[in-house]
Design an enzyme around this catalytic site. Structure first.
Site, PDB file in Angstrom:
ATOM      1  N   ASP A   1     -11.985 -59.265 -69.609  1.00  0.00           N
ATOM      2  CA  ASP A   1     -11.403 -60.064 -68.534  1.00  0.00           C
ATOM      3  C   ASP A   1     -10.618 -61.215 -69.186  1.00  0.00           C
ATOM      4  OD1 ASP A   1     -10.638 -61.040 -66.084  1.00  0.00           O
ATOM      5  OD2 ASP A   1     -12.623 -60.934 -65.193  1.00  0.00           O
TER       6      ASP A   1
HETATM    7  C1  BGC Z   1     -10.353 -61.684 -62.853  1.00  0.00           C
HETATM    8  C2  BGC Z   1     -10.052 -60.213 -62.989  1.00  0.00           C
HETATM    9  C3  BGC Z   1      -8.570 -59.984 -62.955  1.00  0.00           C
HETATM   10  C4  BGC Z   1      -7.946 -60.790 -64.073  1.00  0.00           C
HETATM   11  C5  BGC Z   1      -6.440 -60.597 -64.204  1.00  0.00           C
HETATM   12  C6  BGC Z   1      -9.556 -62.530 -63.841  1.00  0.00           C
HETATM   13  O1  BGC Z   1      -9.670 -63.875 -63.596  1.00  0.00           O
HETATM   14  O2  BGC Z   1     -11.728 -61.900 -63.016  1.00  0.00           O
HETATM   15  O3  BGC Z   1     -10.712 -59.499 -61.975  1.00  0.00           O
HETATM   16  O4  BGC Z   1      -8.287 -58.629 -63.048  1.00  0.00           O
HETATM   17  O5  BGC Z   1      -8.194 -62.158 -63.853  1.00  0.00           O
HETATM   18  O6  BGC Z   1      -5.753 -61.195 -63.187  1.00  0.00           O
END
Ligand code: BGC
Length: 747
Positions: free
Chosen positions: A284
């Site tokens: 993530d």
């Molecule tokens: C979230 C993810 C997301 C990623 C990209 C993160 O803050 O937890 O679910 O896919 O950002 O935007």
């Protein structure tokens, strides 16, 4: 010895490490090996790098970014929203980079790209895999047109706490339902073939335990036993692998002391070895670097070492892999074979996507907001709306009824799209007020409150005046989109702002109130439940929320959702879920003593010693699986094909469902099982099947479920999967707290 070595190579997908020992086993792996053999170490490290900065790039693409692609230092991008950049970056990658390896462009296409479907929690309320698949297919067709071939969805985090903002994005609290939806989403995103230009590779996220954040506080610690991990949290992820998901995303949180991005057991043992996953895993956002504040990595270099060795293929946004992989190799802290296998996983997926042959996006933009897409979004909004209360069958309304439409979400095009709807254009949203207007309904609209958190009572008098002139008040309130989603947890989940106050003031007019809630989570309604006659939960219903609500209010369509989460009376009951354990002192309803009936000065006694609260009791507001219809159903004659199930055999469970009301309608018949005594204690009920039944008035149908021993198996804390002999209870009914019941045994 040689044999064992070869076997190990195959099992752990280290084909490349073993390239001198054995020939690649198929064409795809041969291509992966060939590419790898030509790549420099820098290029390999580049493939592990997901760059996320260019959405903010304005004007010309920076030369440094183009050069990085030209040098093969970036494997994928996220959030490149401008198609000119997508085209140019891809052109550089496939024409000018050393081995012409195409890029993948990623984005959070969560519940629609342009045509926004209801939020995922709502989609779960549809209990309808086809509806879920339609939503992700439409999202893929629309998003791929912009070059996005990788979505960061579906989110498969089981969520048992409505305070958690990301419950909006979750499939709810039940592993069985979540596993069904997981397959459907993956199928929809990825389409029939990964190399179709309208297919998007799916990303099962967040692996794992993100939804178990303590107290529903986002990013918080998860403490999960092995049994819970396997029985509750892993099933939807396993199901995503079975459906062929090409990617996984690690969770931000730690589980039992280990942050997911550094958890080798999870990323290698569970995911690769147990599940047989052969795609790639992305971290993530900054999650690798965040292992430092977690207190798991000393510094960025250590973080990279932990993640790479754990089996994480691609790093999102932070740059620890890019910066330290070489040094780690030189110091012997990571092996060349490991790097090769991590890169191979990514190349394998790029090859499967057909990007080497067809790297460029196919412009499908004539499909954006296509009539068929809008129709599917409307169907999803109807199927996911849950009718919670309908006193005296006030709904559906007669279309001549004079309605006062009031409330802060009645005409909010952006808000009704919900969280993660970056690309949805409010211009295309159909609000309830739009539709009432277009259909020439007999209504007056007075907002009363300007937004959901509005505390001002200045427009109350106008709203009350409109209410007085109406036959029925339609109050459309809830939460603005920003009150749920990532990092948007709430401790108090009542209707925010002065909404309760306004509802109470409106109730004084004596006019019936129909409350429509648009929100990203269950909203506690205890303070106003007696002031309203009906409650229709539409969640954040998306682009077509307005037409869906119009049809449901006037009975053109029937809301047919069922709760995918237990709905609390107050936030203090959370976490709350139907598949809890019995405890040694289960609730005895007749013995429940409400706090106010305890005599003053009472001596300490065992009051409250059962597992419930003195003030609120032991029941939720609405149980998991609950939802009313515009008609009524009766369940009868539960029969089992036998009173025992055998090792290889199956058991059929039948029940008769009758429509006892005056309208045609459909219900979701739910089958639950309880394993009465286990080698570890078992939940009071577990969902093991469901079916939608459509019936004309007075019509009855016998429906049948089949159970096999596999449906009864579970994991214990030693990761043993099995079932022991004993007695089981089975129920079929309308929700998790009711049903016709019988017993059977496994002998
Ligand atoms: C979230 C993810 C997301 C990623 C990209 C993160 O803050 O937890 O679910 O896919 O950002 O935007």
């Amino acid at each position: 010895m040689k044999k064992i070595y070869t076997l190990v190579c195959i099992i752990v997908f280290t084909l490349i490490a073993c390239e001198t020992e054995q020939k690649p086993t198929n064409e795809l792996e041969a291509k992966v090996s060939e590419l790898l053999s030509k790549m420099t170490l820098d290029e390999k490290i580049g493939q592990l790098n997901l760059r996320g900065t260019s959405s903010r790039v304005k004007g010309k693409l920076p030369d440094s970014l183009k050069q990085a692609v030209r040098d093969g230092k970036i494997g994928a991008f996220l959030n490149v929203s401008n198609t000119d950049y997508v085209d140019e970056l891809q052109r550089i990658a496939v024409e000018e980079s050393p081995n012409k390896i195409p890029l993948i462009f990623a984005r959070d296409v969560i519940h629609g790209y342009k045509t926004i479907f209801p939020i995922p929690l709502a989609m779960a309320a549809s209990w309808d895999a086809q509806v879920a698949e339609n939503s992700s297919r439409v999202a893929a067709v629309e998003g791929a047109s912009f070059g996005i071939r990788w979505t960061f969805a579906p989110m498969l985090d089981i969520a048992r706490d409505s305070r958690w903002g990301r419950i909006a994005e979750s499939p709810g609290e039940d592993p069985y339902l979540a596993a069904k939806l997981s397959k459907a989403y993956v199928k929809g995103f990825q389409g029939d073939s990964l190399n179709d230009p309208t297919s998007m590779i799916a990303c099962a996220k967040h692996f794992i335990g993100y939804g178990a954040a303590i107290g529903g506080r986002d990013y918080n610690t998860a403490v999960i036993s092995d049994a819970q991990l396997h029985n509750i949290y892993l099933p939807p992820f396993k199901s995503a692998v079975e459906a062929g998901t090409q990617t996984f995303m690690t969770a931000f949180n730690e589980m039992n002391g280990i942050p997911a991005s550094g958890d080798r057991r999870l990323l290698t043992n569970v995911l690769r070895e147990d599940f047989g996953f052969d795609g790639f895993v992305v971290s993530d956002w900054d999650a690798v670097k965040e292992m430092i504040p977690h207190g798991f990595a000393q510094d960025q270099k250590h973080a990279a070492e932990l993640s790479l060795n754990a089996g994480l293929n691609m790093e999102m946004t932070s740059k620890t892999f890019e910066t330290y992989t070489k040094e780690l190799l030189e110091e012997g802290k990571i092996t060349k074979a490991k790097i090769n296998s991590l890169v191979a996983d990514i190349l394998r997926v790029k090859l499967r996507m057909g990007l080497f042959e067809k790297p460029f996006r196919v412009d499908n933009s004539n499909n954006l907001y296509a009539a068929a897409h809008l129709e599917m979004a409307k169907e999803a909004a109807i199927k996911s709306s849950v009718l919670l209360k309908n006193e005296n069958n006030i709904l559906p309304l007669n279309n001549k009824t004079n309605i006062a439409v009031i409330g802060p979400l009645a005409d909010k095009p952006r808000e009704q799209l919900g969280t993660w709807s970056f690309d949805g254009d409010g211009k295309y949203t159909r609000t309830p007020v739009n539709v009432f207007h277009d259909k020439n309904a007999n209504y007056t609209f007075v907002e009363g409150l300007a937004y959901s958190r509005d505390q001002s009572t200045k427009d109350f008098s106008k709203a009350i005046a409109a209410a007085k002139k109406s036959d029925v008040i339609l109050f459309i309130g809830g939460e603005e989109a920003i009150l749920s989603g990532e990092a948007h947890s709430r401790a108090d989940i009542n209707l925010p702002g002065a909404q309760e106050q306004l509802i109470k003031a409106l109730a004084k007019t004596g006019k019936p109130i129909v409350l429509v809630i648009m929100a990203g989570r269950p909203i506690t309604v205890g303070n106003i439940i007696d002031d309203v006659d009906a409650i229709l939960m539409t969640w954040h219903p998306g682009t077509m929320g307005g037409p869906a609500i119009y049809d449901m209010i006037f009975g053109v369509a029937e809301p047919s959702g069922r709760l995918p989460v237990t709905w609390p009376k107050v936030a203090g009951q959370l976490p709350l879920f139907y598949n809890h354990k019995n405890t040694g002192r289960p609730v005895i309803p007749e013995e429940f003593v409400q706090m106010d009936s305890i005599p003053i000065g009472a001596w300490q006694s065992s009051l409250g010693n059962t597992s419930h609260y003195l003030d609120i009791g032991y029941l939720p507001q609405y149980p998991f699986g609950y939802g009313l219809s515009y008609t009524t159903f009766e369940y009868s004659d539960l029969t089992l094909s036998s009173n025992a199930i055998s090792e290889k055999g199956t058991l059929t469970v039948k029940v008769t469902v009758k429509n006892t009301g005056k309208r045609k309608g459909s219900d979701i018949a739910q089958l639950y099982v309880q394993d009465v005594v286990g080698r570890i204690t078992r939940p009071v009920r577990e969902l093991k099947g469901y079916q939608s039944v459509s019936l004309q008035p007075n019509e009855s149908k016998e429906i049948m479920f089949t159970l096999s021993l596999d449906d009864l198996k579970y994991y214990d804390n030693q990761e043993e999967f099995g079932v022991e002999k004993g007695v089981f209870n089975v129920w079929i009914g309308q929700h998790s707290a009711t049903g016709k019941t019988a017993k059977f045994s496994y002998e």
